[in-house]
Design a protein around this motif. Structure first.
Motif, PDB file in Angstrom:
ATOM      1  N   UNK A  39       0.815  -1.213   0.000  1.00 45.49           N
ATOM      2  CA  UNK A  39       0.000   0.000   0.000  1.00 45.49           C
ATOM      3  C   UNK A  39       0.853   1.270   0.000  1.00 45.49           C
ATOM      4  N   UNK A  40       2.110   1.170   0.389  1.00 40.80           N
ATOM      5  CA  UNK A  40       3.036   2.286   0.280  1.00 40.80           C
ATOM      6  C   UNK A  40       3.473   2.477  -1.180  1.00 40.80           C
ATOM      7  N   UNK A  41       3.625   1.368  -1.896  1.00 37.76           N
ATOM      8  CA  UNK A  41       4.137   1.403  -3.273  1.00 37.76           C
ATOM      9  C   UNK A  41       3.031   1.554  -4.323  1.00 37.76           C
ATOM     10  N   UNK A  42       1.886   0.943  -4.067  1.00 41.54           N
ATOM     11  CA  UNK A  42       0.765   0.961  -5.026  1.00 41.54           C
ATOM     12  C   UNK A  42      -0.431   1.602  -4.326  1.00 41.54           C
ATOM     13  N   UNK A  43      -1.003   2.616  -4.883  1.00 44.23           N
ATOM     14  CA  UNK A  43      -0.916   3.110  -6.258  1.00 44.23           C
ATOM     15  C   UNK A  43       0.100   4.229  -6.473  1.00 44.23           C
ATOM     16  N   UNK A  44       0.945   4.540  -5.457  1.00 45.64           N
ATOM     17  CA  UNK A  44       1.836   5.698  -5.576  1.00 45.64           C
ATOM     18  C   UNK A  44       2.670   5.682  -6.865  1.00 45.64           C
ATOM     19  N   UNK A  45       3.479   4.622  -7.080  1.00 44.55           N
ATOM     20  CA  UNK A  45       4.367   4.607  -8.242  1.00 44.55           C
ATOM     21  C   UNK A  45       3.612   4.483  -9.564  1.00 44.55           C
ATOM     22  N   UNK A  46       2.598   3.646  -9.676  1.00 46.34           N
ATOM     23  CA  UNK A  46       1.825   3.652 -10.928  1.00 46.34           C
ATOM     24  C   UNK A  46       1.183   5.015 -11.214  1.00 46.34           C
ATOM     25  N   UNK A  47       0.789   5.747 -10.178  1.00 46.39           N
ATOM     26  CA  UNK A  47       0.215   7.076 -10.379  1.00 46.39           C
ATOM     27  C   UNK A  47       1.250   8.074 -10.894  1.00 46.39           C
TER      28      UNK A  47
ATOM     29  N   UNK B 208       9.534   4.965 -11.288  1.00 47.71           N
ATOM     30  CA  UNK B 208       8.112   4.628 -11.435  1.00 47.71           C
ATOM     31  C   UNK B 208       7.873   3.811 -12.695  1.00 47.71           C
ATOM     32  N   UNK B 209       8.533   4.161 -13.781  1.00 47.13           N
ATOM     33  CA  UNK B 209       8.387   3.406 -15.029  1.00 47.13           C
ATOM     34  C   UNK B 209       8.930   1.989 -14.877  1.00 47.13           C
ATOM     35  N   UNK B 210      10.072   1.838 -14.213  1.00 46.32           N
ATOM     36  CA  UNK B 210      10.632   0.507 -13.960  1.00 46.32           C
ATOM     37  C   UNK B 210       9.698  -0.301 -13.064  1.00 46.32           C
ATOM     38  N   UNK B 211       9.161   0.347 -12.030  1.00 50.57           N
ATOM     39  CA  UNK B 211       8.230  -0.311 -11.117  1.00 50.57           C
ATOM     40  C   UNK B 211       6.985  -0.791 -11.865  1.00 50.57           C
ATOM     41  N   UNK B 212       6.452   0.079 -12.699  1.00 49.25           N
ATOM     42  CA  UNK B 212       5.222  -0.227 -13.432  1.00 49.25           C
ATOM     43  C   UNK B 212       5.420  -1.334 -14.471  1.00 49.25           C
ATOM     44  N   UNK B 213       6.655  -1.535 -14.932  1.00 45.42           N
ATOM     45  CA  UNK B 213       6.941  -2.539 -15.952  1.00 45.42           C
ATOM     46  C   UNK B 213       7.055  -3.958 -15.385  1.00 45.42           C
ATOM     47  N   UNK B 214       7.134  -4.093 -14.064  1.00 41.77           N
ATOM     48  CA  UNK B 214       7.255  -5.421 -13.452  1.00 41.77           C
ATOM     49  C   UNK B 214       5.988  -6.229 -13.719  1.00 41.77           C
ATOM     50  N   UNK B 215       6.174  -7.506 -14.038  1.00 41.15           N
ATOM     51  CA  UNK B 215       5.067  -8.375 -14.459  1.00 41.15           C
ATOM     52  C   UNK B 215       4.050  -8.690 -13.372  1.00 41.15           C
ATOM     53  N   UNK B 216       4.543  -9.022 -12.158  1.00 42.38           N
ATOM     54  CA  UNK B 216       3.582  -9.403 -11.118  1.00 42.38           C
ATOM     55  C   UNK B 216       4.024  -8.961  -9.737  1.00 42.38           C
ATOM     56  N   UNK B 217       3.008  -8.724  -8.921  1.00 38.28           N
ATOM     57  CA  UNK B 217       3.208  -8.353  -7.529  1.00 38.28           C
ATOM     58  C   UNK B 217       2.457  -9.370  -6.675  1.00 38.28           C
ATOM     59  N   UNK B 218       3.186 -10.036  -5.803  1.00 35.89           N
ATOM     60  CA  UNK B 218       2.583 -10.999  -4.878  1.00 35.89           C
ATOM     61  C   UNK B 218       2.514 -10.324  -3.516  1.00 35.89           C
ATOM     62  N   UNK B 219       1.303 -10.227  -2.962  1.00 35.83           N
ATOM     63  CA  UNK B 219       1.104  -9.577  -1.668  1.00 35.83           C
ATOM     64  C   UNK B 219       0.648 -10.633  -0.666  1.00 35.83           C
ATOM     65  N   UNK B 220       1.412 -10.780   0.408  1.00 37.22           N
ATOM     66  CA  UNK B 220       1.049 -11.696   1.483  1.00 37.22           C
ATOM     67  C   UNK B 220       0.284 -10.898   2.522  1.00 37.22           C
ATOM     68  N   UNK B 221      -1.023 -11.179   2.639  1.00 38.91           N
ATOM     69  CA  UNK B 221      -1.862 -10.399   3.540  1.00 38.91           C
ATOM     70  C   UNK B 221      -3.081 -11.192   3.965  1.00 38.91           C
ATOM     71  N   UNK B 222      -3.432 -11.050   5.225  1.00 43.67           N
ATOM     72  CA  UNK B 222      -4.666 -11.626   5.742  1.00 43.67           C
ATOM     73  C   UNK B 222      -5.810 -10.624   5.667  1.00 43.67           C
TER      74      UNK B 222
ATOM     75  N   UNK C  62      -8.395  -6.831   1.045  1.00 44.45           N
ATOM     76  CA  UNK C  62      -9.569  -7.401   0.385  1.00 44.45           C
ATOM     77  C   UNK C  62      -9.367  -7.652  -1.100  1.00 44.45           C
ATOM     78  N   UNK C  63      -8.890  -6.635  -1.800  1.00 41.81           N
ATOM     79  CA  UNK C  63      -8.738  -6.794  -3.247  1.00 41.81           C
ATOM     80  C   UNK C  63      -7.509  -6.033  -3.728  1.00 41.81           C
ATOM     81  N   UNK C  64      -6.881  -6.554  -4.776  1.00 41.95           N
ATOM     82  CA  UNK C  64      -5.670  -5.910  -5.290  1.00 41.95           C
ATOM     83  C   UNK C  64      -5.983  -4.731  -6.202  1.00 41.95           C
ATOM     84  N   UNK C  65      -4.990  -3.866  -6.369  1.00 34.26           N
ATOM     85  CA  UNK C  65      -5.063  -2.776  -7.346  1.00 34.26           C
ATOM     86  C   UNK C  65      -4.503  -3.327  -8.655  1.00 34.26           C
TER      87      UNK C  65
END
Length: 186
Positions: free
Chosen positions: A49-57, A73-87, A90-93
Motif C-alpha cells: 500500500x506504500x508502493x501501489x498506487x503511488x508509483x503507478x500514479x 516509477x516506469x521501472x516499477x510499473x513494468x514489473x510483471x507481477x506483484x505478490x502480496x502476502x496479507x490476511x 480485500x482486493x488488489x489494485x
C-alpha cells in the motif's frame, strides 16, 4: 533458479521507515536498476500500500516529479507481477497483483523455480520472515548518513534459529555519503 533480493533504505540507526526520510537521486537510480532486473515483487500489505498506487500514479501523471522518480516509477510499473502476502487486504489494485493469504514458504519456493528475472522484496515483515526461512539470496541495503531516532527498524522482530551469515560482495559510496551494500547469503 531465480534469486530473491531484499532491497531497502535505512538510516545509520536502522530506521527504514520511508515516511521519515526520502532517498536522493543516486539512491533512486540504484533501486531503479534493481527493479529493472526483476519481474516479480513480494510484499506485505503495508509495503504494497506504500508502493501501489503511488508509483503507478507517478507514471500516469509525472508532472512535478523528479526525473529519477519518474524513471523508477516506469521501472516499477513494468514489473510483471506483484505478490502480496496479507490476511486483511480485500482486493488488489490492477490485474498484475495476486493476494496470497497463507503458504509464504511454498509460494516463494515455487516462484524461485519459475523462469524469469529476479524476485524483489522490500519492507520489514515479509523480508524478516523470508530471512528466517533462508529464502533471501541477496541483501541490498543502502545506509543513509542520518540518525532519525524513531520509526520501523531493519529486521525488527526477526526470529532466527541460527545466525544468518552474509558475505559482502560489493559496496558503493554515493556523493551524498550514502553507502549501498550488497551481501550474498553464505
Amino acid at each position: 533458479m531465480r534469486n530473491v533480493i531484499y532491497a531497502i533504505n535505512t538510516t545509520l540507526d536502522g530506521c527504514c521507515d520511508h515516511i521519515k526520510f526520502y532517498p536522493d537521486e543516486e539512491t533512486m537510480e540504484y533501486f531503479m536498476h534493481l527493479t529493472r532486473d526483476a519481474d516479480t515483487f513480494l510484499y506485505g500489505r503495508k509495503t504494497y500500500q506504500l508502493m501501489v498506487p503511488y508509483w503507478p500514479d507517478v507514471v500516469k501523471n509525472p508532472s512535478g516529479d523528479r526525473k529519477e522518480d519518474i524513471e523508477f516509477a516506469q521501472a516499477f510499473d513494468a514489473v510483471d507481477k506483484i505478490i502480496v502476502f496479507s490476511q486483511s487486504l480485500d482486493s488488489p489494485e490492477g490485474n498484475k497483483t495476486k493476494i496470497v493469504r497463507t503458504g509464504l514458504q511454498d509460494e516463494v519456493l515455487k516462484l524461485k523455480q519459475e523462469q524469469g528475472k529476479n524476485i524483489l522484496t522490500g519492507g520489514v515483515n515479509i523480508p524478516s520472515q523470508l530471512a528466517e526461512l533462508g529464502l533471501i539470496d541477496e541483501y541490498h541495503i543502502v545506509v543513509h548518513p542520518i540518525v532519525i531516532g524513531e520509526g520501523r527498524r531493519l529486521f525488527d522482530g526477526i526470529n532466527l534459529q541460527e545466525k544468518l551469515q552474509l558475505k559482502l560482495v560489493e559496496s558503493t559510496v554515493f556523493k551524498s555519503g550514502s553507502v549501498a551494500l550488497r551481501y550474498l547469503k553464505q
